[in-house]
Design a protein around this motif. Structure first.
Motif, short mmCIF file in Angstrom:
data_model
loop_
_atom_site.label_atom_id
_atom_site.label_comp_id
_atom_site.label_asym_id
_atom_site.label_seq_id
_atom_site.Cartn_x
_atom_site.Cartn_y
_atom_site.Cartn_z
N ALA A 40 0.82 -1.21 0.00
CA ALA A 40 0.00 0.00 0.00
C ALA A 40 0.86 1.25 0.00
O ALA A 40 0.35 2.35 -0.20
N GLY A 58 -11.12 -2.68 -1.57
CA GLY A 58 -10.86 -3.07 -0.20
C GLY A 58 -12.10 -2.95 0.67
O GLY A 58 -13.21 -2.76 0.19
N ASP A 62 -10.21 0.02 4.88
CA ASP A 62 -9.02 0.19 4.03
C ASP A 62 -9.04 1.58 3.39
O ASP A 62 -8.98 1.74 2.17
N VAL A 65 -6.13 2.99 0.85
CA VAL A 65 -6.11 2.62 -0.58
C VAL A 65 -7.18 3.39 -1.34
O VAL A 65 -6.98 3.75 -2.51
N GLN A 298 3.35 -9.77 -2.06
CA GLN A 298 2.23 -9.18 -1.35
C GLN A 298 1.32 -8.37 -2.28
O GLN A 298 0.15 -8.14 -1.96
N ASN A 299 1.82 -7.94 -3.42
CA ASN A 299 0.94 -7.28 -4.39
C ASN A 299 -0.19 -8.21 -4.80
O ASN A 299 -1.34 -7.78 -4.95
N TYR A 302 -2.77 -8.36 -1.94
CA TYR A 302 -3.58 -7.15 -1.84
C TYR A 302 -4.52 -6.99 -3.03
O TYR A 302 -5.63 -6.49 -2.89
N ARG A 306 -11.44 -10.18 -2.89
CA ARG A 306 -11.68 -10.13 -1.45
C ARG A 306 -12.33 -11.42 -0.99
O ARG A 306 -13.33 -11.86 -1.54
N TRP A 321 -7.17 -9.31 -0.48
CA TRP A 321 -7.76 -8.20 0.26
C TRP A 321 -8.71 -7.35 -0.58
O TRP A 321 -9.32 -6.43 -0.07
N MET A 323 -8.28 -5.21 -3.25
CA MET A 323 -7.93 -3.85 -3.67
C MET A 323 -7.71 -3.81 -5.18
O MET A 323 -7.25 -4.77 -5.77
N GLN A 405 -1.76 -15.74 2.66
CA GLN A 405 -1.12 -14.44 2.78
C GLN A 405 0.38 -14.48 2.47
O GLN A 405 1.00 -13.44 2.33
#
Length: 547
Positions: A40, A58, A62, A65, A298-299, A302, A306, A321, A323, A405
């Motif tokens: 983020a 998100g 969130d 973002v 992690q991109n 994210y 969701r 997540w 986003m 994750q």
């Protein structure tokens, strides 16, 4: 202070050897993973959210973002992590540039020049991100601590261009396969020079890149470097566009209706090196929650759909997540312009068509959800031998511990050869390489025009972090961003439309020129030497939530 340290490494005894030099370069590259650990606050992540082709998304909480998408503030230092991380990387690059000549034991001059060239490349790369994200930042090119004001754009881009020119001239002209995967090459430097040239000359309406101490880099030089890259790097286009993306991995491809029976094979299967990738962030198969979270992509987490629902409902795409939902306008524009383009369905999930059992609302708090999701950097699941689902193909391919994750391992591609082809066509205003890219997508040739190359970059490079700076350098950003208002979306699974905040996208862009705020903590630490960027800290620039 006059005694040698016999137990620890410090500037009195490090670096001295080839191993030391290699460790220093590894330390610079690890900075890429530190940024991805907190996506983020990374340049790629911000560029994707703020572009016209994606929304913030998100959950209700969130808010940062969503603020990034809307170019609004959320807190006084929302990009503090990225600022700190990149200046750590710049410090490491400066240290390497200052001390690598102290090392002995290099196997050849080529090896020494390759390592030194990588340090110059990485400093240029870090500053190119800072310059497009913040506009003007302190230009630190030495390890001595100095409280510096913001450099001018000319000073920043002169340093970037000079470092890249040094890297190009210093690194050996050998095929990319001679360099360890994930490391920069002469060819990556040539490609990055073109990207920097296009942004600087377009956004600032200049005709050349400045160099430190005088002189400049001309368009003809950039074109010559691109042609050198195309002809001599060894990089090639992957035969089928879909093989670039992890949903064609060997554990998933024949269970996914979209790819089944088409003879597809992911180019990164079993750790293979993608011949089209010129520079990327690499990841480990065993990240942890401690210091190595950034060694998972992690991109992808994210930007994953969701979650909170059975993987069978989203297969082959895993959980995340939520986003960066795709703006439906991209799907519709693409379909109208190129109805037979395979890249559209290769890049975007049409959720109602592909995932009919998907449940909207993810954890009952999803903001700006749409019917479209990106495929390129999403978690990808696989069916396991027990008849269930593994959260990621990497659980089967690499025995990665199962944790949605932490088990995304696909490369985060930063530059690939197709981008080089399109930059060459744009700079030369010719269609040869643009049509090579179209040919792979099964499309007929088109003549060169600015509109055609703009579309081609939008389709080919969707969700790869290039769109934001493209529409800025073309002078299209303000108007395109404003078209995001009133677009159909969902709020907590209920039909909604995107709204205007802070005066609207266009007003925010015109106030900020697309640059984000310098963290207030940095301004305080500078004791007022740094001043805030235009358009920030003003009334109406704080985001408080979607509803």
């Amino acid at each position: 202070m006059d005694t040698s340290n016999l137990t620890k490494k410090d500037t009195s005894n490090y670096p001295q050897t080839l191993t030391d030099a290699q460790q220093m370069i590894t330390g610079i590259y690890s900075n890429l993973n530190y940024a991805v650990a907190s996506p983020a606050s990374s340049s790629y992540f911000v560029s994707e959210l703020v572009s016209d082709d994606r929304f913030g998304g998100g959950g209700e909480n969130d808010k940062m973002v969503q603020a990034l998408d809307l170019m609004l503030n959320y807190g006084s230092s929302m990009l503090q992590d990225f600022w700190n991380t990149r200046y750590k990387g710049i410090f490491r690059a400066n240290m390497a540039i200052e001390t690598l000549d102290n090392c002995s034991g290099f196997e050849s001059d080529d090896q020494k020049n390759q390592i030194k060239g990588e340090a110059y490349f990485m400093r240029a790369f870090f500053y190119s991100e800072m310059a497009t994200l913040f506009g003007q930042v302190p230009l630190v090119v030495a390890t001595d601590p100095v409280n510096l004001p913001k450099a001018t754009p000319e000073e920043l881009y002169a340093q970037i261009a000079t470092d890249l020119k040094t890297a190009i001239e210093m690194m050996p002209s050998k095929p990319y396969t001679s360099v360890e995967a994930g490391h920069a090459t002469k060819w990556a430097a040539e490609a990055l020079m073109a990207r920097v040239y296009l942004f600087y000359t377009g956004f600032y309406t200049k005709d050349a890149l400045p160099l430190v101490g005088g002189g400049s880099v001309s368009k003809d030089q950039v074109v010559a470097w691109l042609e050198d890259c195309i002809e001599n790097s060894g990089h090639t286009l992957v035969g089928d566009y879909r093989n670039l993306w992890s949903y064609t991995n060997k554990y998933t491809v024949e269970d996914y209706d979209y790819t089944k029976g088409k003879g597809l094979k992911w180019v990164e299967d079993d750790g293979a090196v993608n011949p089209e990738t010129m520079f990327s962030v690499k990841f480990s198969n065993f990240p942890s929650w401690s210091t190595t979270i950034g060694y998972a992509n992690q991109n992808a987490l994210y930007f994953g759909i969701r979650g909170g629902q059975d993987l069978a409902k989203t297969f082959p795409f895993g959980q995340g997540w939520g986003m960066g939902p795709v703006n439906p306008t991209l799907w519709n524009d693409w379909k109208a312009a190129e109805p037979t383009d395979i890249r559209r369905s290769a890049s975007i999930i049409d959720i109602p068509q592909e995932l009919p059992n998907y449940t909207k609302g993810g954890w009952a708090d999803f903001v700006q959800e749409t019917d479209y999701w990106q495929k390129k950097f999403s978690p990808v699941s696989a069916k396991n031998t027990e008849g269930g689902y593994a959260s990621s193909y990497s659980v089967l391919m690499y025995n990665t511990p199962e944790n949605f994750q932490l088990d995304n391992t696909m490369d985060q591609v930063i530059i690939r050869l197709a981008d080089v082809y399109l930059m060459h066509s744009e700079l030369t205003q010719t269609n040869t390489y643009m049509n090579k890219v179209r040919e792979r997508a099964g499309l007929t040739d088109k003549p060169y025009s600015l509109a055609n190359i703009q579309n081609e970059r939008r389709w080919e490079l969707a969700f790869e972090g290039t769109r934001w700076n493209d529409i800025r350098r073309w002078g299209l950003a303000a108007d395109l961003l404003d078209k995001q208002i009133g677009v159909a979306c969902y709020y907590k699974a209920t039909a909604d439309v995107t709204k205007s905040f802070g005066g609207g996208y266009k007003a925010r862009y015109n106030a900020t020129k697309g640059f984000f705020p310098i963290p207030e903590a940095q301004i305080a630490l500078s004791q007022g030497v740094l001043v805030q960027n235009d358009g920030w800290g003003t009334t109406g620039a704080e985001y408080t939530g979607w509803k």
